[in-house]
Design an enzyme around this catalytic site. Sequence first.
Site, PDB file in Angstrom:
ATOM      1  N   ARG A  32       0.827  -1.232   0.000  1.00 42.66           N
ATOM      2  CA  ARG A  32       0.000   0.000   0.000  1.00 42.66           C
ATOM      3  C   ARG A  32       0.848   1.264   0.000  1.00 42.66           C
ATOM      4  O   ARG A  32       0.461   2.269   0.613  1.00 42.66           O
ATOM      5  CB  ARG A  32      -0.948   0.040   1.204  1.00 42.66           C
ATOM      6  CG  ARG A  32      -2.051  -0.977   1.187  1.00 42.66           C
ATOM      7  CD  ARG A  32      -3.210  -0.510   0.323  1.00 42.66           C
ATOM      8  NE  ARG A  32      -4.077  -1.638   0.028  1.00 42.66           N
ATOM      9  CZ  ARG A  32      -5.130  -1.965   0.762  1.00 42.66           C
ATOM     10  NH1 ARG A  32      -5.495  -1.212   1.762  1.00 42.66           N
ATOM     11  NH2 ARG A  32      -5.840  -3.022   0.457  1.00 42.66           N
ATOM     12  N   ARG A  36      -3.730   6.338   0.619  1.00 40.45           N
ATOM     13  CA  ARG A  36      -4.284   7.580   1.163  1.00 40.45           C
ATOM     14  C   ARG A  36      -3.412   8.304   2.180  1.00 40.45           C
ATOM     15  O   ARG A  36      -3.715   9.428   2.560  1.00 40.45           O
ATOM     16  CB  ARG A  36      -5.658   7.284   1.788  1.00 40.45           C
ATOM     17  CG  ARG A  36      -6.717   6.996   0.755  1.00 40.45           C
ATOM     18  CD  ARG A  36      -7.885   6.273   1.376  1.00 40.45           C
ATOM     19  NE  ARG A  36      -7.417   4.973   1.850  1.00 40.45           N
ATOM     20  CZ  ARG A  36      -8.135   4.137   2.579  1.00 40.45           C
ATOM     21  NH1 ARG A  36      -9.340   4.475   2.951  1.00 40.45           N
ATOM     22  NH2 ARG A  36      -7.630   2.984   2.945  1.00 40.45           N
ATOM     23  N   ARG A  45      -7.799  11.047  -5.541  1.00 44.83           N
ATOM     24  CA  ARG A  45      -8.933  10.233  -5.084  1.00 44.83           C
ATOM     25  C   ARG A  45     -10.194  11.085  -4.860  1.00 44.83           C
ATOM     26  O   ARG A  45     -11.307  10.603  -5.079  1.00 44.83           O
ATOM     27  CB  ARG A  45      -8.509   9.506  -3.807  1.00 44.83           C
ATOM     28  CG  ARG A  45      -9.550   8.632  -3.170  1.00 44.83           C
ATOM     29  CD  ARG A  45      -9.823   7.362  -3.939  1.00 44.83           C
ATOM     30  NE  ARG A  45     -10.695   6.502  -3.169  1.00 44.83           N
ATOM     31  CZ  ARG A  45     -12.023   6.516  -3.247  1.00 44.83           C
ATOM     32  NH1 ARG A  45     -12.622   7.349  -4.063  1.00 44.83           N
ATOM     33  NH2 ARG A  45     -12.747   5.706  -2.515  1.00 44.83           N
ATOM     34  N   ASP A  81      -6.602  -3.412  -7.547  1.00 47.17           N
ATOM     35  CA  ASP A  81      -7.142  -4.055  -6.350  1.00 47.17           C
ATOM     36  C   ASP A  81      -7.362  -5.531  -6.620  1.00 47.17           C
ATOM     37  O   ASP A  81      -7.590  -5.931  -7.771  1.00 47.17           O
ATOM     38  CB  ASP A  81      -8.460  -3.406  -5.916  1.00 47.17           C
ATOM     39  CG  ASP A  81      -8.731  -3.699  -4.448  1.00 47.17           C
ATOM     40  OD1 ASP A  81      -8.166  -2.993  -3.597  1.00 47.17           O
ATOM     41  OD2 ASP A  81      -9.461  -4.661  -4.152  1.00 47.17           O
ATOM     42  N   TYR A 159     -14.243 -12.821   0.247  1.00 45.98           N
ATOM     43  CA  TYR A 159     -14.901 -11.537  -0.037  1.00 45.98           C
ATOM     44  C   TYR A 159     -16.214 -11.733  -0.777  1.00 45.98           C
ATOM     45  O   TYR A 159     -17.208 -11.050  -0.526  1.00 45.98           O
ATOM     46  CB  TYR A 159     -13.990 -10.627  -0.870  1.00 45.98           C
ATOM     47  CG  TYR A 159     -13.075  -9.778  -0.024  1.00 45.98           C
ATOM     48  CD1 TYR A 159     -13.591  -8.759   0.779  1.00 45.98           C
ATOM     49  CD2 TYR A 159     -11.712  -9.994  -0.009  1.00 45.98           C
ATOM     50  CE1 TYR A 159     -12.759  -7.992   1.575  1.00 45.98           C
ATOM     51  CE2 TYR A 159     -10.869  -9.229   0.782  1.00 45.98           C
ATOM     52  CZ  TYR A 159     -11.404  -8.234   1.568  1.00 45.98           C
ATOM     53  OH  TYR A 159     -10.588  -7.473   2.355  1.00 45.98           O
TER      54      TYR A 159
HETATM   55  O1  CP3 Z   1       0.167   0.363  -3.173  1.00 45.44           O
HETATM   56  C1  CP3 Z   1      -0.193  -0.823  -3.317  1.00 45.44           C
HETATM   57  O2  CP3 Z   1       0.063  -1.742  -2.488  1.00 45.44           O
HETATM   58  C2  CP3 Z   1      -0.870  -1.230  -4.605  1.00 45.44           C
HETATM   59  C3  CP3 Z   1      -2.276  -1.186  -4.622  1.00 45.44           C
HETATM   60  C4  CP3 Z   1      -3.137  -2.146  -3.822  1.00 45.44           C
HETATM   61  C5  CP3 Z   1      -4.411  -1.756  -3.358  1.00 45.44           C
HETATM   62  N1  CP3 Z   1      -5.053  -2.851  -2.875  1.00 45.44           N
HETATM   63  C6  CP3 Z   1      -4.936  -0.389  -3.434  1.00 45.44           C
HETATM   64  C7  CP3 Z   1      -6.019   0.017  -2.517  1.00 45.44           C
HETATM   65  C8  CP3 Z   1      -2.985  -3.486  -3.515  1.00 45.44           C
HETATM   66  C9  CP3 Z   1      -1.780  -4.397  -3.724  1.00 45.44           C
HETATM   67  C10 CP3 Z   1      -4.216  -3.928  -2.931  1.00 45.44           C
HETATM   68  C11 CP3 Z   1      -4.473  -5.329  -2.549  1.00 45.44           C
HETATM   69  C12 CP3 Z   1      -5.633  -5.638  -1.722  1.00 45.44           C
HETATM   70  N2  CP3 Z   1      -6.893  -5.122  -1.814  1.00 45.44           N
HETATM   71  C13 CP3 Z   1      -5.650  -6.643  -0.733  1.00 45.44           C
HETATM   72  C14 CP3 Z   1      -4.507  -7.543  -0.373  1.00 45.44           C
HETATM   73  C15 CP3 Z   1      -3.558  -6.873   0.540  1.00 45.44           C
HETATM   74  C16 CP3 Z   1      -4.073  -6.726   1.951  1.00 45.44           C
HETATM   75  O3  CP3 Z   1      -4.365  -5.581   2.335  1.00 45.44           O
HETATM   76  O4  CP3 Z   1      -4.191  -7.742   2.646  1.00 45.44           O
HETATM   77  C17 CP3 Z   1      -6.933  -6.670  -0.170  1.00 45.44           C
HETATM   78  C18 CP3 Z   1      -7.413  -7.560   0.963  1.00 45.44           C
HETATM   79  C19 CP3 Z   1      -7.713  -5.712  -0.878  1.00 45.44           C
HETATM   80  C20 CP3 Z   1      -9.148  -5.415  -0.706  1.00 45.44           C
HETATM   81  C21 CP3 Z   1      -9.317  -4.030  -0.245  1.00 45.44           C
HETATM   82  N3  CP3 Z   1      -9.167  -2.925  -1.061  1.00 45.44           N
HETATM   83  C22 CP3 Z   1      -9.659  -3.580   1.042  1.00 45.44           C
HETATM   84  C23 CP3 Z   1      -9.928  -4.461   2.248  1.00 45.44           C
HETATM   85  C24 CP3 Z   1      -9.719  -2.196   0.985  1.00 45.44           C
HETATM   86  C25 CP3 Z   1     -10.177  -1.280   2.080  1.00 45.44           C
HETATM   87  C26 CP3 Z   1      -9.149  -1.095   3.105  1.00 45.44           C
HETATM   88  C27 CP3 Z   1      -8.636   0.288   3.065  1.00 45.44           C
HETATM   89  O5  CP3 Z   1      -7.410   0.427   3.094  1.00 45.44           O
HETATM   90  O6  CP3 Z   1      -9.472   1.198   2.999  1.00 45.44           O
HETATM   91  C28 CP3 Z   1      -9.344  -1.800  -0.308  1.00 45.44           C
HETATM   92  C29 CP3 Z   1      -9.232  -0.422  -0.810  1.00 45.44           C
HETATM   93  C30 CP3 Z   1      -7.925   0.019  -1.345  1.00 45.44           C
HETATM   94  N4  CP3 Z   1      -7.112  -0.734  -2.155  1.00 45.44           N
HETATM   95  C31 CP3 Z   1      -7.363   1.322  -1.188  1.00 45.44           C
HETATM   96  C32 CP3 Z   1      -6.159   1.319  -1.919  1.00 45.44           C
HETATM   97  C33 CP3 Z   1      -5.218   2.468  -2.114  1.00 45.44           C
HETATM   98  C34 CP3 Z   1      -7.996   2.484  -0.427  1.00 45.44           C
HETATM   99  C35 CP3 Z   1      -9.340   2.758  -0.962  1.00 45.44           C
HETATM  100  C36 CP3 Z   1      -9.705   4.189  -1.162  1.00 45.44           C
HETATM  101  O7  CP3 Z   1      -8.917   5.017  -1.680  1.00 45.44           O
HETATM  102  O8  CP3 Z   1     -10.874   4.501  -0.853  1.00 45.44           O
END
Ligand code: CP3
Length: 359
Positions: A32, A36, A45, A81, A159
């Site tokens: 990540r 944000r 965003r 994602d 999920y």
């Molecule tokens: O920078 C990076 O790592 C690359 C981008 C990336 C994102 N999601 C962007 C993201 C990667 C590699 C992921 C993988 C992902 N997504 C996983 C596996 C890694 C982990 O966290 O265990 C999972 C479970 C998801 C599903 C997911 N997407 C969740 C649970 C959430 C919400 C949690 C949160 O942080 O709000 C997301 C949203 C998400 N994916 C965001 C980002 C930058 C934030 C969302 C937003 O901007 O509103």
Amino acid sequence: MDSSKFPELKNDSLLRAATGRSVSRIPVWAMRQAGRYLPEFRQVREKHDFFEMCRTPELACQVTLQPLERFDLDAAIIFSDILVIPQAVGMEVKMVPKQGPVFPDPLQTPDDLQKLNFSVDVHTELKYVYDAITLTRHRLEGKVPLIGFTGAPWTLMSYMIEGGGSKTMSKSKAWLYRHREASHKLLGNLTEIIVEYLSQQVVAGAQLLQVFESHAGFLGRALFNEFCLPYLVRIRDGVRARLSALGQDKVAMTIFAKDAHYALSDLAASGYEVISLDWTIEPQTARKIVGNGVTLQGNLDPCALYAKPERIRELTNAMVTEFASGPYIANLGHGMYPDMSPDGLAAFVNAVHETKIIA
Ligand code: CP3
């Protein structure tokens, strides 16, 4: 866009470490890292829906590159994602601010599997991801390698059934116990899609692939051995075979099975070049279990980034010293949180690079 002529790679320490070769400095990146906690990410965003960003190569590329402008990182990871696969097979997924992903119509019974389209054409349906990868490879100008990724079958299945986050995974685990055959069918179908999806990411320009089995820790050994490990192995072997059929060079693959210490020795034998660790296992314990034939990645507690820079530096120096007796990529034990300060990540990245390698 042409994916055949990419700029020459200038910093290959990530790829060297992933395949057990010597490095002049320990590579580091953060899960990540595009997110944000960066004001410049929040600015983009504010104007766009999350999945619109994923689907617009120009935007995905822009935010992928943002952390590289600020920190001395050794890798970029494509902004996307794991939930783009459930979307591709026909499920609706929304990203709700402050709540996370929501599936308005999750899978309830095995009959619901009929609603999904597993023969979807991954080439067209997920083309936007490949386009983002190709564009980003060009814009990186060979500065660092680009990582592609996917969610692993069990994590995606959970999920799709829970409909979002869950403290217990009780609905999806109920499937594993009650609907064993349907569970295998779903996991098998997701596996096939993932193999093609990852292989096409490599064709598009991804130089290393990470598989996120973020919900492995909910399983325990018996369920892991039946519903998780065989699919992870099929993905590893399937991508290897598919890339060779496509005439593509091999790429290293990383497995992140969060909270699955019980499975470390099995994972070490699963064919993945890199095992990414969460923060709840000590470096030396993990190294003893996996040996020196596998690269370890991790595993600073992400919350350590809330500490003062000097403390982050001490903790990171100690961690790197312990891991660096074998092949190693520095990272956090899970992703960055939105309320973290970019200064914390800077302290972490710089501390990795200043640690002397003794091996
Ligand atoms: O920078 C990076 O790592 C690359 C981008 C990336 C994102 N999601 C962007 C993201 C990667 C590699 C992921 C993988 C992902 N997504 C996983 C596996 C890694 C982990 O966290 O265990 C999972 C479970 C998801 C599903 C997911 N997407 C969740 C649970 C959430 C919400 C949690 C949160 O942080 O709000 C997301 C949203 C998400 N994916 C965001 C980002 C930058 C934030 C969302 C937003 O901007 O509103």
